[in-house]
Write an enzyme that holds these catalytic residues in place. Sequence first.
Site, mmCIF file in Angstrom:
data_model
loop_
_atom_site.group_PDB
_atom_site.id
_atom_site.type_symbol
_atom_site.label_atom_id
_atom_site.label_comp_id
_atom_site.label_asym_id
_atom_site.label_seq_id
_atom_site.Cartn_x
_atom_site.Cartn_y
_atom_site.Cartn_z
ATOM 1 C CB THR A 254 33.272 119.057 59.698
ATOM 2 O OG1 THR A 254 32.977 120.357 60.200
ATOM 3 C CG2 THR A 254 34.256 118.352 60.598
ATOM 4 C CB CYS B 172 28.281 124.447 65.730
ATOM 5 S SG CYS B 172 28.636 122.783 65.183
ATOM 6 N NE ARG C 95 26.839 119.263 54.369
ATOM 7 C CZ ARG C 95 27.223 118.340 55.236
ATOM 8 N NH1 ARG C 95 26.328 117.739 56.002
ATOM 9 N NH2 ARG C 95 28.485 117.995 55.350
ATOM 10 C CB CYS D 262 25.931 121.210 63.786
ATOM 11 S SG CYS D 262 26.227 119.978 65.049
HETATM 12 ZN ZN LIG Z 1 27.033 121.615 66.489
#
Ligand SMILES: [Zn+2]
Length: 363
Positions: A36, A40, A69, A71
């Site tokens: 993705t 996180c 990037r 979350c």
């Molecule tokens: Zn997250």
Amino acid sequence: MAKDKNNLAQDELFWQAVKERDRSFDGKFYFAVATTGIYCRPSCAGRLPLRKNVRFFVTREDAERAGFRACLRCRPADVAAADPALTRIQEVCDYIRSHAQEALSLTMLAERAGLSRFHFQRAFKKIVGLSPKQFLDAHRLQSFRQELRKQPSVTDAIYEAGFGSSSRVYERVDTRLGMTPAEYRAAGKDVTISYVCVDSVLGRMMIGATDRGLCFVQFGESDEELLQLLRAEYAAARIEPMQEPFPEEFVNWMTALRQHLDGQQPRLDLPIDVRATAFQMKVWHYLQSIPYGSVESYAEVAAGVGQPGAARAVARACSQNRVALAIPCHRVIRGTGELGGYRWGLERKRVLIDLERRSASRH
Ligand SMILES: [Zn+2]
């Protein structure tokens, strides 16, 4: 070699923390998902990724340098700011959500957060943006709404259409209103009002009208009681029973009201001829923009008419409504999800909201 082993052990520990969404690791490391491109914090509530796609970083900078990037859901940057109260407040939010139907005191919530009442309230407001009470009210109202529309309804359609908030709907929906306060003289002087009484699901209903529009739609136990009410509202008006044959326009208004009460005609678009203060006018006009089958709180209506904080005045304006249904004051409830008041009794309000909910799901 030894270093690799340490890393493996550490990775295993981190992976365990991710699997358990362990908040105590927030801020200690971050995990990124190759598929993705997002990183996180360990406690992220998102779907658990496959282990083979996960990489660990001790700092956010490392994760970003590797091209990941942040979350949007768990917002790792916010943890980095390391507000020690953050986790506790988040836990209290979860608690409020799952116990919203119970009586929740500030003292009790503060205790759960392990903070004094004062610090709890301040930290809560700072992190959530609302006071604990406002958060609870908002959550309850939201749950109540979800109850109201288990089925797709008019409201859903409007949101689907991208309006977002009902106050924006209000700007767009052009409600036809025959309200003419300036021309209307005090207590109906020089005005003739004709009326009829009919049976309805809400009991006896009196419909009164001038030649310009409806000025009285109210419910009561008897025709005498209703007539007294009408006389009290328009003391200076000439009041008489509608003579048969009824004027065609009046028949149309009556039919519309009856069909509305049968759930056949969600949107009432009737001329209204009532005297109102500027504020009442604003509120009543706004009420007409609340979609059928939907409700708003007094505070939301106040905000919607550009006077946040005037919730009490809104409630008063609702209680002064003389034209039930056509000015749908029954669609305004308390922020707690309770029904609040209704000029013609809570039972009737409940029946109306219920009726709309059932019909809205059919339309
Ligand atoms: Zn997250």
